[in-house]
Motif scaffolding. Structure first.
Motif, PDB file in Angstrom:
ATOM      1  N   THR A 107       0.829  -1.210   0.000  1.00 39.87           N
ATOM      2  CA  THR A 107       0.000   0.000   0.000  1.00 39.87           C
ATOM      3  C   THR A 107       0.861   1.255   0.000  1.00 39.87           C
ATOM      4  N   SER A 110       2.389   2.364  -3.458  1.00 35.34           N
ATOM      5  CA  SER A 110       1.438   2.557  -4.556  1.00 35.34           C
ATOM      6  C   SER A 110       1.786   3.834  -5.310  1.00 35.34           C
ATOM      7  N   ILE A 119      -4.630   2.788  -4.750  1.00 29.40           N
ATOM      8  CA  ILE A 119      -5.657   2.641  -3.722  1.00 29.40           C
ATOM      9  C   ILE A 119      -7.040   2.866  -4.342  1.00 29.40           C
ATOM     10  N   GLY A 138      -2.521   6.953  -5.173  1.00 28.47           N
ATOM     11  CA  GLY A 138      -1.786   6.181  -4.182  1.00 28.47           C
ATOM     12  C   GLY A 138      -1.488   6.982  -2.940  1.00 28.47           C
ATOM     13  N   GLY A 264      -4.209  -1.397  -3.479  1.00 29.27           N
ATOM     14  CA  GLY A 264      -3.714  -0.792  -2.247  1.00 29.27           C
ATOM     15  C   GLY A 264      -4.728  -0.766  -1.128  1.00 29.27           C
TER      16      GLY A 264
END
Length: 337
Positions: A107, A110, A119, A138, A264
């Motif tokens: 995550t 990202s 995400i 991200g 994410g």
């Protein structure tokens, strides 16, 4: 006068006799000391030695590991059996903590660090049969992928920084309309995504603390994992609130663009679940091992044992079995410390 002279002669004779006896004894002692048979007797029968009950020489320590019958002591096997009681479940918990830190790392890296991990992903309307233009949001910014024309392969990733304005970006790219309150809320919440790398680092620290499988290491690992779980829960709620605003406006403005949560978001959710499970399992093994050590049948590396000739060894006993019992102490395990 005659009696006095007689007494002096007797005293002189007695002194000479004592001196002769002393010289004879010294000569015999020197002969015995230099005799090979006497040296062999001294070497074969040393005087008994009782070590101090609180200290042990290297030889005494060595005798604790090998008994008089030539067999290895059961210290290693007892320790291994005690570790086997909780090790499988404990290692499951530590594995969960490691996986959670890896998922949080995904995550964290990202877009724009890795452009294809997002995400929130918004598929735009200005796409062709070959290319489908999209915007990936991200932790540190956003990227615009598959930008027309078809003859070029253009992906644009903007500089990485904390805090950006996704509502303004979508208004400029797709003409999506946002209210002022929604835009301000969404833009402000992006600063809280700094918790992604923080939670990732704390989760990895919790994994390192729990690796040793000791009581103190397990307790510290569970505590740090709890902190990481709280941070992950908070940042996940922020992600859903932030990108939920963007997703709702993009999907309802009638422009034809489509927003959806991407990799994410789901890795963050999975990390939150694994952190909770790992924290619970590590804490459970901590208390279970402590309870096992207090049980009457527990054996540790410091327990005493009886050898083939009846001598007892271990904490508080000497090799001759004549030592007094000291306070029973075990070697503590402090995880990685």
């Amino acid at each position: 006068m005659r009696e006095t002279a007689h007494r002096q002669r007797l005293i002189s004779a007695s002194n000479l006799q004592g001196t002769a006896h002393l010289a004879t004894n010294r000569f015999l002692a020197s002969q015995l000391a230099s005799s090979p048979s006497r040296r062999s007797i001294r070497q074969s029968s040393p005087p008994p030695r009782i070590p101090h009950p609180f200290t042990s020489s290297p030889t005494h320590l060595h005798r604790h590991h090998i008994n008089h019958s030539g067999q290895r002591s059961s210290t290693a096997s007892a320790t291994a059996s005690n570790m086997a009681r909780t090790s499988p479940l404990h290692w499951i918990g530590t594995t969960f903590l490691l996986l959670a830190s890896i998922l949080l790392l995904i995550t964290t890296i990202s877009a724009p660090v890795i452009k294809d991990i997002a995400i929130l992903k918004v598929t735009l309307t200005n796409h062709t049969d070959i290319r489908k233009s999209s915007v990936t949001f991200g932790t540190f910014g956003h990227c615009i992928l598959d930008v027309p024309p078809v003859q070029t392969d253009q992906d644009f990733c903007f500089p990485k920084h904390f805090g950006y304005k996704p509502a303004v970006i979508m208004s400029q790219i797709d003409g999506s309309g946002f209210s002022e309150a929604a835009a301000v809320s969404a833009d402000g919440l992006t600063y809280a995504m700094i918790l992604h790398p923080i939670a990732c680092g704390i989760a990895f620290i919790a994994f390192l603390l729990s690796v040793g499988a000791g009581i103190v290491g397990s307790a510290l690992g569970a505590l740090v994992a709890g902190v990481a779980w709280i941070l992950t829960l908070v940042v996940m709620a922020i992600d859903f609130a932030l990108f939920g605003i963007i997703k709702k406006h993009v999907n309802s403005d009638g422009s034809g663009s489509r927003a959806e949560y991407s990799t994410g978001m789901w890795t963050c959710l999975a990390a939150m679940i694994l952190l909770f499970l790992g924290m619970f399992i590590v804490l459970f093994t901590c208390f279970s091992k402590r309870k096992a050590k207090k049980s009457p049948g527990y054996k540790s590396a410091g327990d005493t044992y009886t050898t083939g000739n009846g001598h007892r060894h271990g904490n508080g006993y000497d090799d001759a079995g004549m030592g007094t019992r000291n306070t029973h102490t075990r070697k503590k395990r402090f995880g990685i410390f």
